[in-house]
Structure formats: structure tokens, C-alpha cells
Design an enzyme around this catalytic site. Structure first.
Site, PDB file in Angstrom:
ATOM      1  CE  LYS A  46      -4.035   1.721   2.645  1.00 48.40           C
ATOM      2  NZ  LYS A  46      -4.863   1.461   3.838  1.00 48.40           N
ATOM      3  CB  SER A  87      -8.161   3.248   2.868  1.00 44.83           C
ATOM      4  OG  SER A  87      -7.322   2.682   3.856  1.00 44.83           O
ATOM      5  CB  SER A 127      -8.328   0.327   5.805  1.00 50.16           C
ATOM      6  OG  SER A 127      -9.124   1.485   5.841  1.00 50.16           O
TER       7      SER A 127
END
Lengths: 483, 487
Positions: free
Chosen positions: B78, B153, B177
Site C-alpha cells: 500500500k 482504504s 481498511s
């Protein structure tokens, strides 16, 4: 009616002390002063995205030590908080500090002002990180075309010591600050180099009509870094406030800055613009749980503090003044104590430490910390004087010689043949010779001219290159002149 | 290669020299090239450095050296985890062109394990969001339906694993997330115990809630990745010194006697009935495997959401104060300094980030602190206590991961409606617990995730339960249609 008769000042001080750790409070960067710009930095103290603080345990040790030296309670549970504000030299735009649970609180300091003891309360002392330094490329911030930031100082550990508003005169303020700095120096909390900004003062001051209770509106003047600035600032600010009050004006609660060049305080921001710091517990650091063994261990390691040292020196026969001068500087006091361990004559030692050696160091721009004459060497030389091996006058030369060559006093005396002549027989011959060669002076003396004796002593000393024992010379001369 | 079964299989093929690491790496890069224009999971692809790294691994193989379990295996991270010299944008324009001068702890650990970084993954800006539509760059698509969101996310992380662009990825989980996008994309996502994985180098959103974790196609892979990234880190003060087990040792297909609590509050209104059905079926599967199932209560659940939306924005308002255009990242042109700050933040931050900064600033401001932040922290304590009580009786709590399956891109324009998607995951972050989302079935062809929660540092128990479920169901064998087309 003068200000002094009409108003009383009420003053409290916040003192920022840079703690003497080798590394910063939340990372391993060096805290050394004066490195090339932005060389003592890493992602953590630069506040780059993603970094996390790790508390330097030595900072906590020093904070506890300072708290104990200031008679504070040491918290069993303490934590760090974030103080959020916009500040160009703090990369994260928040300062990691302590808010409602500081590590030290409720302490005090006793100071002597005009021979009376005054107790000044210490509200709290807490740990926080220092900010960087703005470097303006111009004469002033207003005229410079650009500004850079040196982050070397960012993250240097600070102890903020907040006093109670207990001070009522400039002398009290200065006595408090001087003693506070002395204690920080003695306890090894800070190097206390004021000129390098390692101690800074924020002065809160207000006036009230004498005999009244409620405090007046105060101003805070930030970032003073010398005792003389504090004195001048307080003189200016109290006069300013008194004039305003006399004119029926209201004092505005505000933050001011001290302009050293112009010798005046200037408004920085008023209360209406005061920041809302939005404190909240620092989520990146665990709360500090301080067990009592930790505190007691530090208490046991506390060195003798100035007040105790002064009392002890007085008990060894020094006057209050001498003891005060010697303990005023930690380096001098340490030197003194080390020498005192070798020679049991505090008064003699004090005279030489405060007199000749201080003078020598001062002329050469050095301090007791890096004195080329060791305490042992000075004590050794004084022992020779006491034994009568050398005169005090020769001592002065020997001291200089030690200073310049680093050789021990015994060696110098031997090499230079400076040993005092105390042999009566030997001196009698010399004295006899001088008397024979100076008949006029002998006659003068015998006619009642006392000063002739001094001349004759001088001649003997000259003949012996100063090595004759002056007491003995005097005695022998007098004996012979009476005959 | 895109239909690999497991990390172990890839490892074996390298060891047996059936394929070279460069070939393996290139095959994944090729796959990224062919599908990522549709999935859009990546923000940066680091093909060149990956191939160099792969060649080093090949040298090791040629030299007869043994390989670690992740050595030479491709992965992606990420974009909120720092990678030295490789852009780390947090999905935000304000960190455009930010190349960190240092590696995050997880980056270091994966490097040390020999994993090959293929790139950085899309995300909701600064990890604020539940759909990856709030990326400052572009939305990511759900590989199961390119018109749907992948969740957020960590949408890029979940989508790229679902699309088999990499065999594993790292995500971060502040309020769900990792788990929610794992559920939406039909992969396994673990949010470890707070303090089990170092946050050093994870660009902070809400420091007291953020935690990094692995996303994989199956449970064993997940345990292998956790083995590599978990453990105490002296650079993170909130990292806990604990004895890290080998998490694969918990993977025994046996849940007999495992006590599973089913919290009533997680099956209340708001839960899509089809999703509820899938989860009920999953519960019956556990029952049939000999687990002891019982209903239970976490009474303060309804307050978790409001508490979270005070605490997370409060911390974010402080964490994001450093982005002012002065030292790194994007800088707006302006006539003076203050204007520059303002414009940088105005243009550099997206709507959701600004909303939360404002909320957090307000909640912390003097006069409101007690009413909001302090109260939220008290609620947080109550929620922790709810879990403590539950774990006196149960080994694991079971719930849906999200109340619905993935919705269409652009469907949820009301931020509050979007926030509700994290209603089952948020309490776990407030309590600092570990939780895992595993594929539990499908509704209208879209994956449904089941969430398992356990005590602090009992990731092993989660793996044990998840593994048994996985071994007795076939959901994780299914892959998005997208892949069949590619093949």
C-alpha cells in the site's frame, strides 16, 4: 510618587533548559551545538511522513534529577501530549510536550535576597522537544528575501521549569534565576551555556498597587537568554506598565519580545490571537510509569547542590562571601573541593583560587574546567608555602610556571633552584654582608627611619634572588640592627 | 503463473528450478501489464528494480543457497508505507513525487526476507475512506466487477491480490481498511493486534488505530507473511515485545471445542439479508466441524462508530499538519508564504481528508475537548471492556466483515452512508484486537467476507479457525472472471 512606592511587581518565570544528553529526545541524532547546518538530522527529527518518536531514557533520568534538585514531587504516572500549532521551525507542526501530567510538580527554591530568605514555588517542570532555528537571509526577518531552517536543534531535549508568581522584585527574580541555573549546572542537567541559548527565560510580569491582593494584567516576554537582559527587560517592562497604569490605561494581556538593541519590549501577539493548542495525549508514545526505586536511585546519585556546598565551605572556615564566590561556578567549586582534599587550609586555598589562579585563567580566556593547573598541583604548591619551602611571592612564579609548563611544583622549584633559604647560619652571613655594604641605611634605621628596614630586606631578597625566607630575614636584620 | 495456488507452491517451483526468479517476476509484471489498466490497483510499478532483485535471487539459487519462504516471491505494498527512493504518495496529491529517504520497518523486513517489490498500491487518500474512490489519483476497480469498488482504504492491495497481480500485498487497517476490501474482493486480510507489527514508516492517519497487515489468497499464505513482518521493533514505542510464534503451526484442520461467540449487535438492522444468510451458513459450517457456537452481546457496539469518528479525525488533524508544501511533496504557487500554505493544502488534499481534518480540529479545540475527545476515549474503554468480557467465554467472535457486498463506483455519495460500511470492523481497532476476514461465499457473484476476532496476540487462534473453514469450503478457489478472460 515613584513607581517603587506605588506599585509592587508580581513576577513568575518559565525557564527552558536544554538537557545535557548526547542524543536527542526522540531519536539518536547528536545534540552537539554548532554543527554545520542540518547535519545532525534524521527522518525522525525532521518529522518526515511515517516516522515515530522513541523516548530517550536519559532525558527522563535528567528530568527526575532536576525535579529532585528543585524539591519537586516526581509523578508516578506521566505522559506526553501533542501541542498543536503552526511553527515554521517545527517540522511536524506539533510539539511533543507534557500537558496535564508533567513529570515534576510542586517544588521550591530558597534564595537569599538582601540577607533574607525567600522561598519561590516551582509549579511544575516538564519535558519537551526543542524547535529548529530560522536563518534569515537578510538583516532582519522583515527585510530578508528568504529564510532557511537549521534543524540541528530540533529534538534537543528541553526541561521547562515553571515558577509560581512569587517574585516581588527584580533582585528576587535574578536571585531565583541565578540559583536555578547554578543547580541545573551542578546537577549536570544542562551545560547552562546561556550564550548558546541552552537556557532561555520567559518572563511573566504584572503590577499591582502596593497593599492590594489581586494580580494585575500580566505580559509575557519570551526568549531572554542572559541575566542582564532579564534585568533590563524587567526594568523596562515595569516602567512601561507603571506609566500606562498611571495614565489610566489598561494593560493588555499579551506576548512580547525583547529587543536587545533598542532595549525595549515589543508586542508579538495579544490574547485574542492566542493559540488554541489542541493538546491531546501523544499516541505514538506509551505513558511513563516511574517506579519509586528509579527515583530513589537518582536521588542517591544527586551531587551536593550549591546551598549545601556553600554551608559546608563556611563550616571549613570560609567567609560567606568567599564561599558564595566559589560555589557560584560549578567548575570553580569542583576544582576547589578537589584541592581541598589535598590541603587542609580552606582560607589559604580560597585566596589562591579566587585570586591568582582565577586571574591567570581569566587573562588567558580559560575556565576552571580546562585549567592547566590541576587542583593537586595547586594544593602541592600551597603545601610548600605552608612548610616554608617557598615564599608566597615565589609561589606566584611557581604557579605561572605550572600554568605554562604543566610541571609539578616540586620539579619547578628543583629545576629553578627556587627553594627558600631558611638556614639561619647561611642567611646570617648574607645579612651581615648587606649591612656592611649599606652603612647609610643602617644609620638611617638606627636614627629612627623605619623605612630603611624595608630597603635592607629588599637588598637581601635581591641578593638571594628572592629565595630568602622573608620572616627570617626580618628577624635577623632587626636583631643585628639593634646590636 | 497467475493461477498459482500458494506462496509455498511458488517457492517450491523456484527451489526445484522449474522457473527462474526473473521469469517468475516477469510473468507477474506481464500480468500486471495486461490487467492493471482495468483494475488500476497500482500507483507505481517498480519493474526494473524488481527484475534486478530477482536476478540476485537467481544467483543465490544457482549458488545452491537455500531460500526463505518469501524469498524471490513478488509482492506489493500500500502506498502509505515508506520505500526508500520509491514514490510514497499515500494516494494524495500533496505527497506527489515524495520519495522517502528511508524504508519503513515492514519494507526492511520484507527486503530482509527476500521478497520482490513489484510496486505501490492505490488507496483512499491517507487511508481515509472505504472504497478507494477517494484516491487523489484514480479509483481502483473490483476485479469481480470492474464497475464496483474494491473497498477501502486498502482497495489497491485487495484488488491486486484478487486479480493475482501479486501473490501477496500489505495493507493498513485503521477502522477496517484491510478486512473490508478483503471481503469485497474475496481475499484473506488480517488486521494484527495493535503493536504486533511495527508502524515505523507507515504514514500515519490515526496513530492509535493504524496497523499494517497482509492480504493473500489463502490463510496459510497470510500466516507466512505475518511471520515475516510481525515482531517487536525498537523504533516504534507502541510495538510490543512479544514472543512471535511461527504462525503456520496453528494451521491444523481442527476446530473441535473451539468456542465461537456470535455478537447479536453485529446482526442487527443495516445488515443485508443475503450477506446475513451467507454468514449464517458459515456459522453452520463451523458447527458441523465441532465448534461450540453461542450468541453473545457487545452492548456498546452502537457507540463505536461515533467514538471512532472523533478519535480518528482528531489524530489525523494533528498527523496531517506537517503537509504544508515547504519541505517535500506538492507545493502550490502563491504570492506569499501563508497563501502558499493555504493553496497547497486546498489543492493537495481531497474532500474526505479536509472533512476529517476539520472534524478533528474542532473536536480537539478548547471547550470541546471534554465533550468530544475525552468522551470518545471513555467509550473506547467501554468497548474494550465489552470484548474483554466476551473473551472470558469465547476463543473467537464471528461476524460479517461488512454489511453489504461491494457497491458500484459512485453509488455512495453521502459520506455517512459510506462510514456505515465499517460498522463491524471499527470496534476491533478501538480495542486494538486482531481480526481476519476470510471469503465466506457470494451474493450475486460478489464475494462476502466473514470476520473472526480474537484476543490480543491470538492471531494463531484466528488462523486456526480461518484455516479450518477454508479447508472445508471452496470459496477461496474461485477467481474473478477477469482472470479467465486474461487466460
Amino acid at each position: 510618587m515613584s513607581f517603587i512606592d506605588k506599585y509592587e511587581m508580581v513576577c513568575g518565570v518559565e525557564t527552558h533548559v536544554e538537557m545535557a544528553t548526547k542524543t536527542k529526545i526522540f531519536c539518536g541524532c547528536s545534540t552537539e551545538f554548532g554543527g554545520e547546518q542540518n547535519t545532525h538530522v534524521c527522518p525522525v527529527c525532521l518529522g518526515l511522513p511515517g516516522v515515530l518518536p522513541v523516548l530517550n531514557k536519559e532525558v527522563v533520568n535528567l528530568a527526575i534529577k532536576a525535579g529532585l534538585a528543585l524539591n519537586c514531587e516526581i509523578a508516578e504516572f506521566s505522559k506526553f501530549d501533542r501541542k498543536n500549532y503552526f511553527y515554521p521551525d517545527l517540522t511536524k507542526n506539533y510539539q511533543t510536550s507534557q500537558y496535564d501530567l508533567p513529570i515534576c510538580k510542586n517544588g521550591w527554591l530558597d534564595v537569599m535576597v538582601n540577607e533574607t530568605n525567600k522561598r519561590i514555588g516551582i509549579t511544575r517542570a516538564h519535558m519537551e522537544e526543542d524547535a529548529g532555528k530560522l536563518v534569515h537571509n537578510g538583516e532582519t526577518i522583515m527585510t530578508s528575501s528568504s529564510s532557511g531552517v537549521d534543524y540541528n536543534r530540533t529534538g534537543v531535549p528541553l526541561l521547562e521549569i515553571v515558577s509560581e508568581p512569587d517574585m516581588r522584585s527584580i533582585d528576587e527574580v535574578l536571585a531565583y534565576l541565578e540559583q536555578l541555573v547554578q543547580i541545573m549546572d551542578y546537577a549536570g542537567i544542562s551545560d547552562c551555556k546561556l550564550e548558546q541559548g541552552s537556557v532561555r527565560f520567559d518572563i511573566n510580569v504584572s503590577l499591582r498597587l502596593k497593599g492590594t491582593e489581586p494580580f494585575g494584567t500580566r505580559t509575557e516576554t519570551k526568549n531572554l537568554n542572559s541575566f542582564s537582559s532579564v534585568r533590563r527587560c524587567l526594568e523596562y517592562e515595569t516602567d512601561r506598565q507603571a506609566e500606562a497604569l498611571d495614565d489610566g490605561e489598561k494593560i493588555i494581556q499579551e506576548t512580547r519580545t525583547w529587543d536587545e538593541g533598542r532595549g525595549m519590549t515589543l508586542s508579538l501577539r495579544s490574547k485574542e490571537e492566542a493559540h488554541d493548542y489542541r493538546y491531546f495525549p501523544e499516541p505514538d508514545l506509551m505513558p511513563l510509569v516511574i517506579d519509586r526505586d528509579w527515583v530513589e536511585g537518582i536521588r542517591a546519585s544527586l551531587p551536593e547542590l550549591p546551598a549545601a556546598k556553600k554551608a559546608r565551605l563556611q563550616s571549613r572556615g570560609l567567609s560567606e562571601y568567599d564561599a558564595g564566590v566559589i560555589t557560584a561556578s560549578k567548575a570553580m567549586a569542583v576544582f576547589f573541593d578537589q584541592a581541598l582534599a589535598k590541603i587542609d587550609d580552606a582560607k589559604l586555598l580560597a585566596n589562591w583560587v579566587m585570586g591568582d589562579l582565577s586571574g591567570l585563567l581569566k587573562t588567558n580566556g580559560r575556565s576552571f574546567e580546562d585549567s592547566p593547573v590541576s587542583p593537586e598541583q595547586l594544593a602541592g604548591m600551597l603545601t610548600l608555602i605552608k612548610k616554608g619551602d617557598i615564599s608566597g611571592k615565589i609561589g606566584k612564579n611557581v604557579l605561572e610556571e605550572i600554568y605554562n609548563t604543566g610541571k609539578d611544583p616540586e620539579t619547578i622549584i628543583k629545576e629553578k633552584g627556587l627553594v627558600q633559604i631558611s638556614d639561619e647560619g647561611e642567611l646570617e652571613i648574607i645579612v651581615g654582608g648587606i649591612l656592611a655594604a649599606n652603612e647609610k641605611s643602617v644609620a638611617d634605621y638606627q636614627a629612627g627611619k623605619e623605612s630603611a628596614l624595608g630597603f635592607l630586606v629588599g637588598q637581601v631578597m635581591k641578593a638571594t634572588k628572592g629565595q630568602a625566607n622573608p620572616g627570617l630575614v626580618n628577624k635577623l636584620l632587626k636583631e643585628k640592627l639593634v646590636q | 503463473m497467475t493461477m498459482f495456488k500458494s506462496l509455498e507452491e511458488l517457492h517450491n517451483r523456484l527451489v526445484k528450478k522449474e522457473i527462474s526468479c526473473v521469469e517468475l517476476t516477469r510473468s507477474f509484471i506481464d500480468h500486471i501489464d495486461s490487467v492493471d489498466s482495468q483494475v488500476k490497483a497500482f500507483l507505481t510499478v517498480t519493474a526494473d528494480s524488481a527484475l534486478i532483485k530477482a536476478a540476485e535471487v537467481d544467483k543465490k539459487i544457482a549458488g545452491g543457497e537455500s531460500l526463505g519462504p518469501l524469498e524471490g516471491l513478488p509482492m506489493a505494498m500500500k502506498d502509505n508505507m515508506c520505500t526508500e527512493g520509491i514514490p510514497t504518495t499515500c494516494g494524495s496529491r500533496i505527497l506527489e513525487n515524495f520519495n522517502p529517504p528511508y524504508d519503513a520497518a515492514v519494507t526492511e523486513r520484507l527486503k530482509a526476507a527476500g521478497a520482490v517489490l513489484l510496486g505501490k498500491l492505490n488507496m483512499d487518500e491517507f487511508a481515509m475512506g472505504s472504497s478507494t474512490e477517494n484516491s487523489g489519483y484514480h479509483p481502483t476497480a473490483n476485479p469481480w466487477d470492474l464497475e464496483s469498488v474494491p473497498g477501502g482504504s486498502s482497495g489497491g492491495s485487495a484488488a491486486c491480490v484478487a486479480a493475482r497481480e501479486v501473490p501477496f500485498a500489505l495493507g493498513s487497517d485503521t477502522g477496517g481498511s484491510i478486512r473490508q476490501p478483503a471481503a469485497f474482493c474475496g481475499v484473506v486480510g488480517l488486521k494484527p493486534t495493535y503493536g504486533a507489527v511495527s508502524r515505523y514508516g507507515l504514514v500515519a492517519f490515526a496513530s492509535s488505530l493504524d496497523q499494517i497487515g497482509p492480504l493473500t489468497t489463502n490463510v496459510r499464505d497470510n500466516a507466512l507473511v505475518l511471520n515475516a513482518i510481525a515482531g517487536h521493533d525498537p523504533k516504534d514505542s507502541t510495538s510490543v515485545p512479544f514472543v512471535k510464534p511461527d504462525y503456520t503451526q496453528f494451521l491444523e484442520n481442527n476446530v473441535k471445542g473451539l468456542k465461537i461467540g456470535i455478537p447479536d449487535e453485529y446482526f442487527a438492522s443495516g445488515l443485508n439479508s443475503d450477506v446475513a444468510e451467507v454468514i449464517q451458513k458459515a456459522i453452520r459450517t463451523f458447527e458441523s466441524l465441532g465448534a461450540e457456537i453461542e450468541r453473545c452481546s457487545l452492548p456498546h457496539t452502537e457507540f463505536a462508530m461515533p467514538a471512532y469518528y472523533i478519535i480518528a479525525p482528531a489524530e489525523c488533524s494533528s498527523n496531517l499538519a506537517r503537509y504544508d508544501g515547504v519541505r517535500y511533496g506538492y507545493r502550490a504557487e502563491a504570492d506569499d508564504m501563508i497563501e502558499m500554505f493555504k493553496k497547497t493544502r486546498e489543492k493537495g488534499f481531497g474532500q474526505e481528508v479536509k472533512r476529517r481534518i476539520m472534524l478533528g480540529t474542532y473536536a480537539l479545540s478548547s471547550g470541546y475537548y471534554d465533550a468530544y475527545y475525552l468522551k470518545a476515549q471513555k467509550v473506547r474503554t467501554l468497548i474494550k471492556q465489552d470484548f474483554d468480557r466476551a473473551f472470558e467465554k469465547y476463543d473467537v467472535l464471528l461476524s460479517p466483515t461488512a454489511p453489504t457486498t461491494a457497491y458500484k463506483i459512485g453509488e455512495k455519495s453521502d459520506p455517512l452512508a459510506m462510514y456505515m460500511g465499517d460498522v463491524y470492523t471499527i470496534p476491533v481497532n478501538l480495542a486494538g484486537l486482531p481480526a481476519i476476514s476470510v471469503p465466506a461465499g457470494f451474493v450475486d457473484g460478489m464475494p462476502v467476507g466473514m470476520q473472526l476476532i480474537s484476543k490480543h496476540f491470538e492471531e494463531g487462534t484466528l488462523y486456526k479457525a480461518a484455516y479450518a473453514f477454508e479447508q472445508n469450503t471452496a470459496y477461496h478457489h474461485q477467481a474473478p472472471a477477469l482472470l479467465k478472460e486474461v487466460r
